[in-house]
Design a protein around this motif. Sequence first.
Motif, mmCIF file in Angstrom:
data_model
loop_
_atom_site.group_PDB
_atom_site.id
_atom_site.type_symbol
_atom_site.label_atom_id
_atom_site.label_comp_id
_atom_site.label_asym_id
_atom_site.label_seq_id
_atom_site.Cartn_x
_atom_site.Cartn_y
_atom_site.Cartn_z
ATOM 1 N N LEU A 140 0.814 -1.224 0.000
ATOM 2 C CA LEU A 140 0.000 0.000 0.000
ATOM 3 C C LEU A 140 0.848 1.275 0.000
ATOM 4 C CD1 LEU A 140 -2.961 1.117 0.316
ATOM 5 C CD2 LEU A 140 -2.438 1.312 2.749
ATOM 6 N N ALA A 141 0.582 2.147 -0.943
ATOM 7 C CA ALA A 141 1.107 3.518 -1.054
ATOM 8 C C ALA A 141 2.276 3.665 -2.012
ATOM 9 C CB ALA A 141 1.473 4.113 0.308
ATOM 10 N N ILE A 142 2.752 2.594 -2.657
ATOM 11 C CA ILE A 142 3.802 2.793 -3.666
ATOM 12 C C ILE A 142 3.274 3.646 -4.818
ATOM 13 C CG2 ILE A 142 3.269 0.651 -4.920
ATOM 14 C CD1 ILE A 142 6.315 0.499 -5.518
ATOM 15 N N GLU A 143 1.959 3.672 -4.975
ATOM 16 C CA GLU A 143 1.365 4.451 -6.065
ATOM 17 C C GLU A 143 1.505 5.957 -5.875
ATOM 18 O OE1 GLU A 143 -1.818 3.953 -2.970
ATOM 19 O OE2 GLU A 143 -0.266 2.676 -3.858
ATOM 20 N N GLN A 144 2.091 6.396 -4.759
ATOM 21 C CA GLN A 144 2.275 7.827 -4.543
ATOM 22 C C GLN A 144 3.408 8.404 -5.397
ATOM 23 O OE1 GLN A 144 3.474 8.029 -0.329
ATOM 24 N NE2 GLN A 144 5.485 8.675 -1.021
ATOM 25 N N LEU A 145 4.249 7.566 -5.982
ATOM 26 C CA LEU A 145 5.423 8.046 -6.706
ATOM 27 C C LEU A 145 5.128 9.105 -7.779
ATOM 28 C CD1 LEU A 145 7.987 5.155 -7.270
ATOM 29 C CD2 LEU A 145 8.355 7.355 -6.211
ATOM 30 N N PRO A 146 4.057 8.952 -8.591
ATOM 31 C CA PRO A 146 3.805 9.983 -9.605
ATOM 32 C C PRO A 146 3.570 11.376 -9.026
ATOM 33 C CG PRO A 146 2.627 7.977 -10.162
ATOM 34 C CD PRO A 146 3.181 7.770 -8.785
ATOM 35 N N LEU A 147 3.255 11.478 -7.749
ATOM 36 C CA LEU A 147 3.065 12.790 -7.133
ATOM 37 C C LEU A 147 4.362 13.593 -7.085
ATOM 38 C CD1 LEU A 147 0.781 11.682 -4.163
ATOM 39 C CD2 LEU A 147 0.058 13.006 -6.148
ATOM 40 N N ALA A 148 5.499 12.917 -7.258
ATOM 41 C CA ALA A 148 6.797 13.599 -7.228
ATOM 42 C C ALA A 148 7.275 13.993 -8.623
ATOM 43 C CB ALA A 148 7.836 12.712 -6.549
ATOM 44 N N ALA A 149 6.418 13.872 -9.637
ATOM 45 C CA ALA A 149 6.849 14.084 -11.020
ATOM 46 C C ALA A 149 7.440 15.474 -11.246
ATOM 47 C CB ALA A 149 5.676 13.850 -11.974
ATOM 48 N N GLU A 150 6.821 16.497 -10.683
ATOM 49 C CA GLU A 150 7.295 17.861 -10.922
ATOM 50 C C GLU A 150 8.500 18.217 -10.063
ATOM 51 O OE1 GLU A 150 4.285 20.909 -10.996
ATOM 52 O OE2 GLU A 150 2.849 19.580 -11.973
ATOM 53 N N GLU A 151 8.900 17.307 -9.166
ATOM 54 C CA GLU A 151 10.105 17.534 -8.364
ATOM 55 C C GLU A 151 11.216 16.559 -8.756
ATOM 56 O OE1 GLU A 151 8.610 18.865 -4.053
ATOM 57 O OE2 GLU A 151 7.216 17.571 -5.124
ATOM 58 N N SER A 152 11.002 15.863 -9.864
ATOM 59 C CA SER A 152 12.005 14.959 -10.413
ATOM 60 C C SER A 152 12.765 15.689 -11.523
ATOM 61 C CB SER A 152 11.336 13.706 -10.982
ATOM 62 O OG SER A 152 12.247 12.927 -11.718
ATOM 63 N N HIS A 153 14.102 15.504 -11.573
ATOM 64 C CA HIS A 153 14.906 16.165 -12.597
ATOM 65 C C HIS A 153 14.528 15.688 -13.993
ATOM 66 C CE1 HIS A 153 17.730 18.760 -10.547
ATOM 67 N NE2 HIS A 153 17.936 17.827 -9.630
ATOM 68 N N ASP A 154 14.261 14.406 -14.130
ATOM 69 C CA ASP A 154 13.936 13.850 -15.443
ATOM 70 C C ASP A 154 12.843 12.798 -15.276
ATOM 71 O OD1 ASP A 154 13.838 12.905 -18.000
ATOM 72 O OD2 ASP A 154 15.950 12.350 -18.150
ATOM 73 N N PRO A 155 11.582 13.233 -15.074
ATOM 74 C CA PRO A 155 10.507 12.279 -14.791
ATOM 75 C C PRO A 155 10.271 11.289 -15.921
ATOM 76 C CG PRO A 155 9.607 14.467 -15.243
ATOM 77 C CD PRO A 155 11.091 14.624 -15.096
ATOM 78 N N GLN A 156 10.510 11.693 -17.155
ATOM 79 C CA GLN A 156 10.252 10.783 -18.272
ATOM 80 C C GLN A 156 11.214 9.591 -18.276
ATOM 81 O OE1 GLN A 156 10.045 13.036 -21.938
ATOM 82 N NE2 GLN A 156 7.984 13.730 -21.439
ATOM 83 N N ARG A 157 12.404 9.774 -17.737
ATOM 84 C CA ARG A 157 13.371 8.683 -17.661
ATOM 85 C C ARG A 157 13.376 8.013 -16.290
ATOM 86 N NH1 ARG A 157 18.672 8.033 -16.003
ATOM 87 N NH2 ARG A 157 18.692 10.203 -15.273
ATOM 88 N N ASP A 158 13.300 8.836 -15.239
ATOM 89 C CA ASP A 158 13.504 8.330 -13.878
ATOM 90 C C ASP A 158 12.257 7.704 -13.259
ATOM 91 O OD1 ASP A 158 16.067 9.212 -14.103
ATOM 92 O OD2 ASP A 158 15.802 11.010 -12.869
ATOM 93 N N MET A 159 11.075 8.225 -13.604
ATOM 94 C CA MET A 159 9.861 7.743 -12.949
ATOM 95 C C MET A 159 9.607 6.254 -13.210
ATOM 96 S SD MET A 159 7.656 8.871 -10.774
ATOM 97 C CE MET A 159 7.819 10.651 -10.926
ATOM 98 N N PRO A 160 9.673 5.773 -14.463
ATOM 99 C CA PRO A 160 9.466 4.332 -14.669
ATOM 100 C C PRO A 160 10.488 3.481 -13.924
ATOM 101 C CG PRO A 160 9.294 5.518 -16.740
ATOM 102 C CD PRO A 160 9.822 6.492 -15.731
#
Length: 511
Positions: free
Chosen positions: A248-268
């Motif tokens: 429970l709660a791993i799905e919170q990761l996309p909430l950090a998208a705008e604070e990630s340096h490179d969300p398109q590469r790092d988020m997946p």
Amino acid sequence: MSVGQGSTGVHAPPAGAQGSAGITYTTVDESYFEARRLKRHARVWSLWALGVGAVISGHYSGWNLGLANGFGSMFFATIIIAIMYLGLTFSLAEMSPALPHTGGAYSFARTSMGPWAGYVTGIAENIEFVLTPAVIVFFIGSYLSAIFETAPAFQPVYWVLCYALFVGLNIIGVELSFKVTVGVTLAALAVLAAFYLSVLFSGQFDFSRWALNIGPDGAEMPNGNGPFLPMGVGSILASLPFAVWLFLAIEQLPLAAEESHDPQRDMPKGIIAGILTLIASAFLVLFLNTGIAPGAAGLGKSGEPLLDGFRTLFGTDIAKILAAVAVIGLIASFHTIIFAFGRQIYSLSRAGYFPSFLSVTHGERRTPHMALIAGAVLGLVVMLIIWFARGAEAGATVIGGTLLNMAVAGAMLAYFMQGMSYIVLKKKFPSLHRPYTSPFGIAGAVICMVIAAVTLYFQLTDSVFQTAVIGVAIYYAVMMAYFLLIGRHKLILSPEEEFALTKGESEYKSH
């Protein structure tokens, strides 16, 4: 580098957007977003820690209550729930870099199915993220009470102190917040690793003797060697809500998208690494914690299964030290889910779904301090009302049972909506740039939706949850009434809304 604003100039909706689905947009200028900027900091390592840290307390306690149905039931339930989370996280790994906004689940539903669906999804996730840390801080208070030998009446003091400390850390800055996240997550995993190795080298592990010590009548079998599924195949479904606590709660990761340096590469990468870490740890704790005394029968009633395991291995003389060690996992999840509700409230507020003052960020530190404080106050007030209205003993049961079930229910609703969002995005926006594509595709999303729906159904059969469902219904009624009367007339072109109204709709029309 700061983020959190839309395009430059005056922010007004495209022609024809006003009045769509009963929605009205408010025109704002650049100063609105200037007061709501975030700062980029996170990379893959930080995102991995954010996802794992949010979940890790579930490996310390909560999951074990499913053992009351027998080890086999919990084992198969864990496999089913792991499959659900694989479907969910790989879908998120595709959607998040394609729609790299702080809104996360709300953003996906908003783009695919419109503002009402976005709001419904956002409220479900809001219930989960506000109530989960409230439940966790209750358990932290219980551990601290044992360590410092304080009276039960002192519990609320621990809650206030914990909220003040970790909300404060999140407000000070995103750099410090992520450093603490990485630190406490690694510490929590180190404690689990030490436990796993201790069990393997202790000579006390005996799977048949301890894990299979529940008989068909639910009674403990002194010599073990009982049936793998003592309550039958149907009991697997009854264990599903407890297996959820392992993920429970791993799905919170996309909430950090705008604070990630490179969300398109790092988020997946962060999401996938996180779920694989958690699956490995989940099955290790299930087998190794249950394979030593007191076994499935004892752990099925325990509030502190990992601590019980440590006591078996090292004796009770160092109970306070062990309790201090065990609290690390709770702190990891408490800290990281505070980050989650801060960003979740911030995103809905920035878009006008919640009152806009909640999305104002700290002028110097660029953290969503108003949203963080609001989420903490809401969770704390709910706890205090229950505690003082019901008394310490009854209040503890409600917080540890009813609120826990409400959080899981919010999660299941959110998962169902995110699975639906994935399917609609696939069909409605086939040309949307997707830096990562889920290998499970639509099938993974459908499986996630089905398992989430089944889990929610079996929660409804739980007498504890039947009280919780009233609370969920009341909260939904209040929030939907607010949106119907006020919120839908005050929406703003946040990045999520602007994408849905421009890029999303233009692509849809082109097909």
